[in-house]
Design an enzyme around this catalytic site. Structure first.
Site, PDB file in Angstrom:
ATOM      1  N   CYS A 255       0.815  -1.282  -0.021  1.00 12.53           N
ATOM      2  CA  CYS A 255      -0.057  -0.010  -0.118  1.00 12.53           C
ATOM      3  C   CYS A 255       0.776   1.402   0.107  1.00 12.53           C
ATOM      4  CB  CYS A 255      -0.910   0.138   1.213  1.00 12.53           C
ATOM      5  SG  CYS A 255      -0.144   0.197   2.840  1.00 12.53           S
ATOM      6  N   ALA A 256       2.054   1.378   0.634  1.00  9.77           N
ATOM      7  CA  ALA A 256       2.744   2.496   0.768  1.00  9.77           C
ATOM      8  C   ALA A 256       2.986   3.217  -0.607  1.00  9.77           C
ATOM      9  CB  ALA A 256       3.870   2.256   1.284  1.00  9.77           C
ATOM     10  N   ASP A 277       1.974  -3.208   4.076  1.00  6.41           N
ATOM     11  CA  ASP A 277       3.166  -2.807   3.497  1.00  6.41           C
ATOM     12  C   ASP A 277       4.311  -3.721   4.182  1.00  6.41           C
ATOM     13  OD1 ASP A 277       4.204  -1.075   0.931  1.00  6.41           O
ATOM     14  OD2 ASP A 277       5.728  -1.140   2.417  1.00  6.41           O
ATOM     15  N   ASP A 303       4.308  -8.799   5.074  1.00  3.67           N
ATOM     16  CA  ASP A 303       4.927  -9.140   3.738  1.00  3.67           C
ATOM     17  C   ASP A 303       3.684  -9.755   3.070  1.00  3.67           C
ATOM     18  OD1 ASP A 303       6.198 -10.012   1.568  1.00  3.67           O
ATOM     19  OD2 ASP A 303       7.752 -10.891   2.691  1.00  3.67           O
ATOM     20  N   CYS A 375       3.569  -0.058 -12.103  1.00  2.00           N
ATOM     21  CA  CYS A 375       4.014   0.856 -12.891  1.00  2.00           C
ATOM     22  C   CYS A 375       5.394   0.608 -13.550  1.00  2.00           C
ATOM     23  CB  CYS A 375       4.201   2.213 -11.982  1.00  2.00           C
ATOM     24  SG  CYS A 375       5.663   1.769 -10.616  1.00  2.00           S
TER      25      CYS A 375
END
Length: 432
Positions: A255-256, A277, A303, A375
């Protein structure tokens, strides 16, 4: 008292390239040494610029120097790059660029090299043709490592040059309006009152605003009040595609820094969201974002690749899996990625992504949905990853991303509709 700006820039670039540190991390520390917002902005401009044009700056130095500076003098080698970048790419007057760079050498205890640095910069001033790279290797022409160029040529034979060109551009500023605090229309009006022009590029994402010009976000209306977040247009599709509803149990597995977690809650404020995270330090940003936006999630340092340690008997209606990846889709926003990432990193990342997918899949309820996101622009992290998973899991089915996006997967390329490079695919668990 502020320190020497060019010396700070040279040291930051040296720490990234030679010591493997993140530019955002070293730049944040360096900016704290400066008082003026304008100086902080110039420092960022220079550091980003040196990262973008490093091969060309190195090549110019090779033409004008017998050999590069080594060992304890390496920060001064980067100072020369700082001077060259100013001369070639910034609207700093030549005399100021040269004078300030030479002065910075003294700040870096390079008094004995001031003559050399002055001579190199004045040579470039007299010989602009040294910046002609038309006959140079592709890595120099395009300012990317050869392995990235080869990967893009293989994956995108018609588009690789465009992707590399887009990576050289400055990323635009996207905002996501917090619809729990205000409306897109009201926020556009607040921006207009300050003379800030913005648009809504997507009908189906009315809270996604694209600013015509970058700005200090802390000075935009409603920053402290949580009216908006900074989030690229590509990343804003994650919560939208995930489609979480109120009362759903939702896992944001990597999530971070929390942008997607917050967006999920803005769209479904009564969802039960577990934000996970592996790095406890990165969770500080998640807490900060949740607090500023007035949102509530369960946050855990754990994790995603090892759910036996934390999941218990939990299962989820929606899972967002924005997995660790090469980040090759966000090079324009983080130009140091091209120097920090190595070709040998890709295979372990692909293996980690496979492991997370396999381990998280059992936590998804029957008939529930998982959104896979990266990404990255590399097919082995994206479509090939999903195809391999589908071949192993007969209870997984690719489904359209959304009513507005009937395709079964979407590879966004850098610069496409002014967005970062991203990949999305949505899987539904079928009842067997």
């Amino acid at each position: 008292m502020s320190k020497n700006l060019r010396a700070l820039a040279a040291t930051a670039c040296y720490q990234v390239v030679d010591q493997g540190k993140s530019l955002s991390e070293v730049l944040q520390k360096a900016q704290q040494e400066l008082d003026s917002p304008l100086d902080k902005a110039l420092l960022q401009e220079i550091c980003f610029g040196v990262m973008r044009y490093l091969p060309q700056l190195e090549t110019v130095c090779q033409k004008l120097m017998d050999k590069p500076l080594v060992k304890h003098l390496r920060p001064l080698q980067f100072l020369i790059y700082v001077g060259l970048y100013q001369l070639k790419f910034l609207r700093v007057p030549d005399h100021a660029a040269i004078g300030e760079t030479v002065e910075a050498a003294r700040a870096l205890k390079g008094q004995s090299l001031t003559g050399l640095i002055n001579a190199i910069l004045r040579s470039v001033q007299r010989q602009p043709e040294v910046f002609d790279f038309s006959q140079a290797p592709l890595a120099v022409q395009y300012n990317h490592p050869g392995w990235i160029i080869q990967q893009l040529q293989q994956a995108y034979p018609e588009q690789w040059q465009q992707i590399l060109a887009e990576n050289q551009q400055k990323a635009p500023l996207w905002l996501r309006v917090n619809q729990l605090r205000t409306t897109p229309e009201a926020y556009l009006a607040a921006l207009a009152e300050q003379g800030i022009a913005a648009s809504q590029p997507f009908d189906y994402l009315p809270c996604a605003l694209l600013l015509e010009q970058a700005s200090d976000v802390t000075l935009l209306p409603g920053y402290a009040e949580g009216w908006f977040s900074v989030q690229d247009g590509a990343a804003q599709h994650a919560a939208y595609f995930l489609g979480a509803r109120n009362k759903d149990s939702v896992l944001d597995a990597c999530c971070a820094p929390g942008g997607k977690t917050c967006h999920i809650l803005e769209l479904a404020p009564e969802a039960d969201v577990l934000a996970l995270d592996k790095d406890p330090r990165r969770l500080d940003r998640v807490y900060d974002n949740l607090d500023r936006l007035g949102l509530d999630a369960r946050v855990m340092a754990a994790d995603a690749a090892d759910p036996d340690d934390w999941a218990g008997f939990q299962t989820f209606d929606r899972i967002l899996l924005d997995v660790p990846c090469s980040a090759t889709g966000v090079i324009r926003r983080h130009p140091d990625i091209r120097w920090l990432r190595k070709k040998t990193d890709i295979a372990p990342l692909v293996e980690l992504q496979q492991q997370i997918l396999r381990k998280i899949w059992p936590l998804l309820k029957p008939d529930a949905e998982l959104l896979y996101a990266t990404c990255s622009v590399l097919p082995e992290e994206n479509l090939q990853q999903i195809q391999a998973f589908l071949a192993e899991h007969p209870d997984a089915k690719l489904i359209p991303l959304a009513a507005s996006h009937s395709q079964l997967h979407w590879q966004i390329l850098p610069g496409q509709q002014q967005m970062d490079g991203f990949f999305y695919a949505k899987l539904r668990k079928t009842k067997r």
